[in-house]
Design a protein around this motif. Sequence first.
Motif: not given
Length: 123
Positions: A1-2, A7-15, A64-66, A70-75
């Motif tokens: 994992m990089n 960071l992309l997942v975190a931003v997705g979670g915020g969105v 994109p799935v992550a 995980t990000g957008v739908m998780g948030g």
Amino acid sequence: MNVALVLLVAVGGGVGAAGRFLLDGVITSGRQFRIPVGTLTINVTGSLLLGLVVGAATHLGAVPVAVLGTGVMGGYTTFSTASSETVRLARSGRVVAAAVYGLGMLVVSVAAAVLGLTLGGLL
């Protein structure tokens, strides 16, 4: 994992969280419902959308799935809020409403996820 993916997942979670906040506000602004309709709507639509993402995973790819799953739908979705709202209904003496809301959301959300997975698999 990089680091970039994290960071992309975190931003997705915020969105997703911002989307949840905005949609709940639009649904509930100036209205009173007997059950938490905003959270119900968010969890059902989130289950459908996550089902679509997971169903289409082979076409989308892992990143994109992550980010979307995980990000957008998780948030966006909020099981903890739904759980506390169910308890709040029960504690206020509305035990039947609590049972219908809690179980109903579970059943409808799972059905939405099945629909999303099915539709996503057709892509």
